[in-house]
Motif scaffolding. Sequence first.
Motif, PDB file in Angstrom:
ATOM      1  N   THR A  39      23.890  33.246 -81.025  1.00 15.48           N
ATOM      2  CA  THR A  39      23.665  33.932 -79.743  1.00 15.48           C
ATOM      3  C   THR A  39      22.165  34.009 -79.480  1.00 15.48           C
ATOM      4  O   THR A  39      21.383  34.235 -80.409  1.00 15.48           O
ATOM      5  CB  THR A  39      24.270  35.347 -79.807  1.00 15.48           C
ATOM      6  OG1 THR A  39      25.699  35.231 -79.858  1.00 15.48           O
ATOM      7  CG2 THR A  39      23.885  36.185 -78.598  1.00 15.48           C
ATOM      8  N   ALA A 200      30.159  38.056 -70.854  1.00 17.65           N
ATOM      9  CA  ALA A 200      29.630  36.674 -70.959  1.00 17.65           C
ATOM     10  C   ALA A 200      30.128  36.024 -72.250  1.00 17.65           C
ATOM     11  O   ALA A 200      30.201  34.797 -72.364  1.00 17.65           O
ATOM     12  CB  ALA A 200      28.105  36.691 -70.941  1.00 17.65           C
ATOM     13  N   MET A 201      30.483  36.835 -73.227  1.00 16.12           N
ATOM     14  CA  MET A 201      31.036  36.296 -74.486  1.00 16.12           C
ATOM     15  C   MET A 201      32.557  36.158 -74.416  1.00 16.12           C
ATOM     16  O   MET A 201      33.202  35.760 -75.394  1.00 16.12           O
ATOM     17  CB  MET A 201      30.661  37.211 -75.663  1.00 16.12           C
ATOM     18  CG  MET A 201      29.185  37.228 -76.008  1.00 16.12           C
ATOM     19  SD  MET A 201      28.911  37.602 -77.751  1.00 16.12           S
ATOM     20  CE  MET A 201      29.384  39.314 -77.801  1.00 16.12           C
ATOM     21  N   CYS A 224      26.802  33.468 -76.701  1.00 17.33           N
ATOM     22  CA  CYS A 224      26.282  33.089 -75.375  1.00 17.33           C
ATOM     23  C   CYS A 224      24.768  33.251 -75.364  1.00 17.33           C
ATOM     24  O   CYS A 224      24.174  33.658 -76.366  1.00 17.33           O
ATOM     25  CB  CYS A 224      26.899  33.999 -74.306  1.00 17.33           C
ATOM     26  SG  CYS A 224      26.305  35.705 -74.377  1.00 17.33           S
ATOM     27  N   ARG A 225      24.182  32.935 -74.238  1.00 16.24           N
ATOM     28  CA  ARG A 225      22.743  33.194 -74.016  1.00 16.24           C
ATOM     29  C   ARG A 225      22.646  34.245 -72.915  1.00 16.24           C
ATOM     30  O   ARG A 225      23.380  34.158 -71.921  1.00 16.24           O
ATOM     31  CB  ARG A 225      21.995  31.918 -73.609  1.00 16.24           C
ATOM     32  CG  ARG A 225      20.503  32.162 -73.345  1.00 16.24           C
ATOM     33  CD  ARG A 225      19.644  30.929 -73.483  1.00 16.24           C
ATOM     34  NE  ARG A 225      18.220  31.331 -73.620  1.00 16.24           N
ATOM     35  CZ  ARG A 225      17.281  30.542 -74.122  1.00 16.24           C
ATOM     36  NH1 ARG A 225      17.577  29.307 -74.512  1.00 16.24           N
ATOM     37  NH2 ARG A 225      16.018  30.969 -74.240  1.00 16.24           N
ATOM     38  N   TYR A 226      21.796  35.249 -73.091  1.00 14.60           N
ATOM     39  CA  TYR A 226      21.780  36.374 -72.156  1.00 14.60           C
ATOM     40  C   TYR A 226      20.379  36.948 -72.004  1.00 14.60           C
ATOM     41  O   TYR A 226      19.604  36.976 -72.961  1.00 14.60           O
ATOM     42  CB  TYR A 226      22.728  37.484 -72.672  1.00 14.60           C
ATOM     43  CG  TYR A 226      22.938  38.585 -71.662  1.00 14.60           C
ATOM     44  CD1 TYR A 226      22.242  39.785 -71.761  1.00 14.60           C
ATOM     45  CD2 TYR A 226      23.803  38.414 -70.589  1.00 14.60           C
ATOM     46  CE1 TYR A 226      22.412  40.778 -70.812  1.00 14.60           C
ATOM     47  CE2 TYR A 226      23.981  39.409 -69.645  1.00 14.60           C
ATOM     48  CZ  TYR A 226      23.274  40.596 -69.755  1.00 14.60           C
ATOM     49  OH  TYR A 226      23.432  41.573 -68.810  1.00 14.60           O
TER      50      TYR A 226
END
Length: 425
Positions: A39, A200-201, A224-226
């Motif tokens: 992540t 988002a995940m 994810c990327r956040y």
Amino acid sequence: MDKLVIEGGKPLSGSIVIQGAKNAALPILAASLLAEGTTTIDHVPKLLDIEVMLNILRELGCRAEHNGNTVVIDTDTAHTSRVPESLMGQMRSSIFLMGPLLARFGEAQVYQPGGCAIGERKIDLHLQGLEALGAEIEEAGNRIICRAGKLFGADIHLAFPSVGATENIMMAAVLAEGRTTISNAAREPEIQDLQRFLNAMGAKIIGAGTDTITIEGVQSLTPCRYKVIPDRIVAGTIMVAAAATRGQVTLQNTNPAHLTSLIHVLRRAGVQIAVDGDIIKVGSAARAKSVERIVTAPYPAFPTDLQSQVMVLLTLADGVSIMKETIFESRLKHVDELSRMGADIRVDMNAAIIRGVPRLYGATVEATDLRAGAALVIAGLAAQGKTVVEQIHHIDRGYDRIDSMLTRLGARITRQSPVPNNLTN
Ligand code: EPZ
């Protein structure tokens, strides 16, 4: 221990980009444990509290790197659910790990995070929420062991809209079987950020930002990327510093909607505030006006984390102001330090009666907690003469190099580190 030396009396001016929110990043970093894999979190400031959280994740077996303002965490190698007591003691927010560890490993072993300068800081609401989801809680001394073969959705009502308890329950419920509702949930923007990150995940959460949050449990989550929201408390701190020094400051990368209550108070104090997208302009050429009554309360009311900073502005305002602290039972310790700088403040239970004085005078003062320390820096910037703020490790927990931030705005502030003994003789 490092100190900050401030030569006061100079109005702040210029513009500054606000860092990512500490109180959003901490639960999001803990929540990365809920998904196996890598992540990436952007806009994570370099703070002592963030470093402690990354060290805890490393102790749990994760790989974690913090380059610039980006954190990359690989949780594939996480192999234990036991948080070391030594690290728990360094930061209360390690309690956020209970929910994710319970959800991922079916067990979590943490330690009572203990109180701090601002209050007892109990965790009963966290434990009650996790028990409602099916966890068995065993307390042995200051060790807390949570176990759950499986977590099941439940209807949970919080006796108080605790930010941390809301976040812990959300993180435990996302992988539980069935639906969880949290009523009387905390509504802070950081809760909304955590919901966005979890969704988002692959989580299914709605309602963050309202007093009822609904979570549909899912089988698994994917990394994810956040990007984390801007830090509203750091932004508010800079806004108050601009007003208290009668300066003109432009803040970039803010979310003004998260600062409505502060903007309202500052405008009542006669401070000019202009908002344009993610930019806030603060100006104040005249002495502030007193504000009759400010009461801290859960979001969206006036935030307890800006109470000490605004108090500094009011010590220099025309007239008498009253500030009431309702969230923490001992968050007025900065009053003694401000009084030593010439402020006229009387404390009655959890209320401070602040009579404006013509000026503050520089002094050597001590930071007792993160936001009180920030308030003393503001007082030093506004005071006549030299102020030395000690115990500034408290401030470094939440502000990414506050001295560099303020120097960029024209402040005369330097960080002094003690000379190592072997160099003094
Ligand atoms: C979060 O702390 C913030 N910290 C605090 O910011 C902030 O002041 C606070 O929320 C209130 O807004 C982080 O997000 C890391 P709470 P938290 O649970 O979650 C009582 C800063 O300066 N309570 O909402 O610990 C508790 O004792 C820090 O950045 C219980 O009684 O706050 C307190 O009096 C300081 N039982 C009140 O609720 C519980 O189980 C608010 O606590 C939990 C809390």
